[in-house]
Enzyme design. Structure first.
Site, PDB file in Angstrom:
ATOM      1  N   SER A   9      28.818  37.149  35.782  1.00  0.00           N
ATOM      2  CA  SER A   9      30.219  37.503  35.524  1.00  0.00           C
ATOM      3  C   SER A   9      30.662  36.981  34.164  1.00  0.00           C
ATOM      4  CB  SER A   9      31.128  36.920  36.606  1.00  0.00           C
ATOM      5  OG  SER A   9      32.479  37.059  36.176  1.00  0.00           O
ATOM      6  N   HIS A  34      28.667  41.673  35.504  1.00  0.00           N
ATOM      7  CA  HIS A  34      29.858  41.865  36.333  1.00  0.00           C
ATOM      8  C   HIS A  34      31.085  41.709  35.436  1.00  0.00           C
ATOM      9  CE1 HIS A  34      32.055  41.593  40.221  1.00  0.00           C
ATOM     10  NE2 HIS A  34      32.807  40.685  39.610  1.00  0.00           N
ATOM     11  N   ASP A  36      35.061  41.578  35.296  1.00  0.00           N
ATOM     12  CA  ASP A  36      36.275  41.357  36.098  1.00  0.00           C
ATOM     13  C   ASP A  36      37.495  41.879  35.358  1.00  0.00           C
ATOM     14  OD1 ASP A  36      35.383  39.977  38.491  1.00  0.00           O
ATOM     15  OD2 ASP A  36      34.736  38.393  37.129  1.00  0.00           O
ATOM     16  N   MET A  38      41.297  42.424  35.194  1.00  0.00           N
ATOM     17  CA  MET A  38      42.531  41.871  35.792  1.00  0.00           C
ATOM     18  C   MET A  38      43.733  42.317  34.971  1.00  0.00           C
ATOM     19  SD  MET A  38      41.263  38.043  36.668  1.00  0.00           S
ATOM     20  CE  MET A  38      39.642  37.716  37.361  1.00  0.00           C
ATOM     21  N   HIS A  68      34.565  45.388  38.348  1.00  0.00           N
ATOM     22  CA  HIS A  68      35.362  44.948  39.503  1.00  0.00           C
ATOM     23  C   HIS A  68      36.837  45.028  39.109  1.00  0.00           C
ATOM     24  CE1 HIS A  68      36.540  41.179  42.117  1.00  0.00           C
ATOM     25  NE2 HIS A  68      37.180  42.267  42.492  1.00  0.00           N
ATOM     26  N   MET A  70      40.577  44.535  39.517  1.00  0.00           N
ATOM     27  CA  MET A  70      41.643  43.803  40.206  1.00  0.00           C
ATOM     28  C   MET A  70      42.940  44.237  39.545  1.00  0.00           C
ATOM     29  SD  MET A  70      39.598  40.208  40.405  1.00  0.00           S
ATOM     30  CE  MET A  70      38.412  40.796  39.215  1.00  0.00           C
ATOM     31  N   MET A 139      34.853  39.117  48.633  1.00  0.00           N
ATOM     32  CA  MET A 139      35.316  37.991  47.813  1.00  0.00           C
ATOM     33  C   MET A 139      35.170  36.708  48.623  1.00  0.00           C
ATOM     34  SD  MET A 139      36.282  39.294  44.966  1.00  0.00           S
ATOM     35  CE  MET A 139      36.776  37.707  44.263  1.00  0.00           C
ATOM     36  N   ASP A 177      31.126  37.517  45.793  1.00  0.00           N
ATOM     37  CA  ASP A 177      31.738  37.157  44.509  1.00  0.00           C
ATOM     38  C   ASP A 177      32.665  35.958  44.662  1.00  0.00           C
ATOM     39  OD1 ASP A 177      32.808  37.142  41.952  1.00  0.00           O
ATOM     40  OD2 ASP A 177      33.888  39.037  42.171  1.00  0.00           O
TER      41      ASP A 177
END
Ligand code: DX5
Ligand code: ZN
Length: 224
Positions: A9, A34, A36, A38, A68, A70, A139, A177
């Site tokens: 990540s 990975h 993330d 956000m 991923h 979010m 998660m 994760d």
């Protein structure tokens, strides 16, 4: 069960050296990157957009990019991530207005799709989408930040998700994760995960290669 995949990540990378850190972690043995995403709305943090995914591709990163999301809403920006070079796109069901529609959209964009379950979100809807997903992401911390501790109750949830996936006979990865470390990855593998996201455990280590090697050794012990 799938081969074990380690997804590094980049939330824990040095952002001023993102390209180099990503290249180095792959050279050290990570399988996936990975990403993330956000939005300071669905989670209280703000990270990467499609231009960062595109920049990694332009830098020469060829490995699968596991995006991923979010964010809320999710649909609008999915084609942009696909266009930028995403391979997997996962999202949180509570952030989508219509889960089926979002899953279809990801496939239409030629990416692999998946749902993400927060530690306290039930797996109730999983059985209804088994024919539409390529990966389930559980998660093991509350989303938003790297460096949190693995929430122990997720071990049972992993076992339950593994049972549902195996029973379905669909080709679906089970990803975990949050708080994955060398010293708990064996137990996580034993509970059924085959895809392991690790941020601070890898990027916070002096030697990415030996950390990833130790993770693989621990996973192999679980599979024996
Ligand atoms: C948290 C992110 C994770 C995070 C994991 O919201 O989804 O991917 O980077 O970081 P570690 O491995 O440090 O818990
Ligand atoms: Zn993540």
């Amino acid at each position: 069960m799938h081969n074990a995949v380690i997804a590094a990540s980049i939330l824990s990378a040095d952002m001023s050296k993102l390209g180099e850190n990503t290249r180095n972690v792959l050279a050290a043995g990570a399988d996936f990157i990975h990403v993330d995403v956000m939005d300071n709305h669905y989670v209280p943090n703000l990270t990467f957009g499609p231009i960062v995914v595109k920049a990694l591709r332009n830098f020469g990163i060829k490995a699968p990019l596991d995006v991923h999301l979010m964010i809320e809403p999710v649909d609008r920006i999915i084609p942009e991530f696909a266009e930028a070079g995403a391979d997997y796109i996962t999202f949180h069901p509570e952030a989508s207005e219509n889960i089926d529609h979002t899953l279809n959209l990801i496939h239409q964009c030629k990416c692999k799709s998946g749902l993400v379950f927060n530690p306290s979100t039930s797996l109730d809807i999983l059985e209804d989408v088994l024919d539409k997903i390529d990966i389930v992401l559980l998660m093991s911390v509350n989303p938003g930040f790297s460096g949190q501790s693995f929430i122990e109750s997720v071990f049972d949830k992993l076992k339950y998700a593994r049972e549902i996936i195996d029973k379905s006979k669909h080709d679906i990865r089970l990803e975990i994760d949050g708080g994955v470390k060398v010293d708990n990855i064996r137990k996580i593998a034993e509970a059924g995960a085959d895809t392991f996201v690790a941020g601070s455990a890898i990027f916070g280590a002096d030697d990415y290669k030996s950390t990833i090697k130790m993770m693989r050794e621990q996973i192999a012990l679980a599979n024996n």
